[in-house]
Design an enzyme around this catalytic site. Structure first.
Site, PDB file in Angstrom:
ATOM      1  N   ALA A  70       0.864  -1.168   0.000  1.00  0.00           N
ATOM      2  CA  ALA A  70       0.000   0.000   0.000  1.00  0.00           C
ATOM      3  C   ALA A  70       0.909   1.229   0.000  1.00  0.00           C
ATOM      4  O   ALA A  70       2.064   1.149   0.417  1.00  0.00           O
ATOM      5  CB  ALA A  70      -0.888  -0.026   1.234  1.00  0.00           C
ATOM      6  N   GLY A 115       0.621  -4.994   1.028  1.00  0.00           N
ATOM      7  CA  GLY A 115      -0.607  -5.078   0.229  1.00  0.00           C
ATOM      8  C   GLY A 115      -0.386  -5.776  -1.113  1.00  0.00           C
ATOM      9  O   GLY A 115      -1.339  -6.303  -1.696  1.00  0.00           O
ATOM     10  N   GLU A 118      -0.586  -9.396  -0.265  1.00  0.00           N
ATOM     11  CA  GLU A 118      -2.009  -9.660   0.036  1.00  0.00           C
ATOM     12  C   GLU A 118      -2.838  -9.676  -1.250  1.00  0.00           C
ATOM     13  O   GLU A 118      -3.776 -10.458  -1.379  1.00  0.00           O
ATOM     14  CB  GLU A 118      -2.540  -8.586   0.996  1.00  0.00           C
ATOM     15  CG  GLU A 118      -1.886  -8.674   2.363  1.00  0.00           C
ATOM     16  CD  GLU A 118      -2.191  -7.452   3.215  1.00  0.00           C
ATOM     17  OE1 GLU A 118      -1.705  -6.348   2.879  1.00  0.00           O
ATOM     18  OE2 GLU A 118      -2.911  -7.591   4.202  1.00  0.00           O
ATOM     19  N   GLU A 138       4.972  -4.960   7.113  1.00  0.00           N
ATOM     20  CA  GLU A 138       4.226  -3.877   7.780  1.00  0.00           C
ATOM     21  C   GLU A 138       4.754  -3.554   9.174  1.00  0.00           C
ATOM     22  O   GLU A 138       4.713  -2.409   9.610  1.00  0.00           O
ATOM     23  CB  GLU A 138       2.732  -4.233   7.880  1.00  0.00           C
ATOM     24  CG  GLU A 138       1.963  -4.118   6.569  1.00  0.00           C
ATOM     25  CD  GLU A 138       1.968  -5.398   5.759  1.00  0.00           C
ATOM     26  OE1 GLU A 138       2.788  -6.290   6.040  1.00  0.00           O
ATOM     27  OE2 GLU A 138       1.132  -5.500   4.852  1.00  0.00           O
TER      28      GLU A 138
END
Ligand code: CAA
Length: 264
Positions: A70, A115, A118, A138
């Site tokens: 992200a 992300g 993911e 993260e």
């Protein structure tokens, strides 16, 4: 429809989406998540069993990265409420991906981090280039995975391996990803898209209703208890006997010719 952060191409029944923020290593900002979501909405009517799109491949622009996570620049100043909205945006998109009734393939050409990892595990199949690196870093940023990593990764790899990746934040290479079941296969970088296309083409030639029902049974079944999930399989199996594709598939076998499926 025009996009700024992604490219969409449909060729021979296979949709290819390229996430194109190369300077930011294809990091997912809100605009990119929204564009991906819109692209899936536009694809959905064509991805029905009778439609003309039978597979989706997603990759990252450039040679270095699939998706490096992200967008940290965008997340840096988020409030808890904005963080929740952002997580919901990612979760909504990945749920849409899982609900597509066609095969979806992540062609992981480089970094698949946070992300990005993911995103990859929301696909049916993950082919990785030898250059790919996976990770959930993260915790280095003082946060946890927010697009489903704590849940999908634990279901895919088991709790311990998921914890190892998420707690250490360390990256693993493509071979290790294959070894632990995070990647479906590893191929040379220059072969990646061609390999994904080959697999997509094979699956696209099978009965579309059968693929859709198999995907549904696996996706929903994986979340349920064995008895209910086995019941779901039986219902899906039975349903297919009402389709033209089942008649055609079995007739073609008995007549020793290739089947011609119509998705109905
Ligand atoms: N968000 C925003 N920008 C990013 C980014 C990200 N996730 N990852 C890389 N970039 C940007 C860098 O800031 C840099 O921009 P500038 O050129 O403007 O400085 C550019 O992409 C190139 O990156 P690097 O110079 O860092 O390239 P490198 O080869 O030295 O390192 C890397 C590559 C190891 C992937 C490193 O960029 C990195 O660690 N990126 C962050 C990875 C990460 O932590 N991802 C998880 C994000 S959190 C998340 O995803 C939460 C969630 O679950 C929803």
């Amino acid at each position: 429809m025009a996009y700024e952060n992604i490219q969409v191409a449909i060729e021979e029944g296979i949709a290819l989406i390229t996430i194109s923020r190369e300077k930011q290593l294809n990091a997912l900002n809100k605009a990119t998540l929204l564009e991906l979501s819109r692209a899936l909405d536009e694809l959905a009517p064509r991805a029905k069993p009778e439609g003309d799109v039978r597979a989706l491949i997603v990759t990252g622009a450039g040679e270095k990265s699939f998706v490096a996570g992200a967008d940290i620049g965008e997340m840096a100043s988020m409030t808890p409420v904005e963080g929740l909205e952002f997580a919901k945006l990612g979760h909504g998109l990945f749920a849409k991906l899982e609900a597509l009734p066609i095969v979806t393939i992540a062609a992981v050409n480089g970094f698949a981090l946070g992300g990005g990892c993911e995103l990859a595990i929301s696909f049916d199949l993950i082919y990785a280039s030898e250059r790919a690196r996976f990770g959930q870093p993260e915790v280095n940023l003082g946060i946890i995975p927010g697009f489903g990593g704590t849940q999908r990764l634990a279901r895919l790899l088991g709790k311990q391996r998921a914890k190892e990746l998420i707690f250490t934040g360390e990256l693993i290479d493509a071979r290790r990803a294959l070894e632990i079941g995070l990647a479906t296969g590893v191929v040379a970088p220059e072969e990646l898209i061609a390999h994904a296309r080959r697999v997509a083409k094979t699956i696209a030639s099978r009965g579309p209703l059968a693929i859709a029902q198999a995907k549904r049974a696996i996706e929903w079944g994986a979340d349920g208890d064995l008895r209910a999930s086995n019941e779901l399989e039986q219902q899906s199996f039975a349903l297919l006997f009402g389709s033209e594709d089942q008649k055609e598939g079995m007739r073609a076998f008995l007549e020793k010719r290739p089947a011609s499926f119509k998705g109905r």
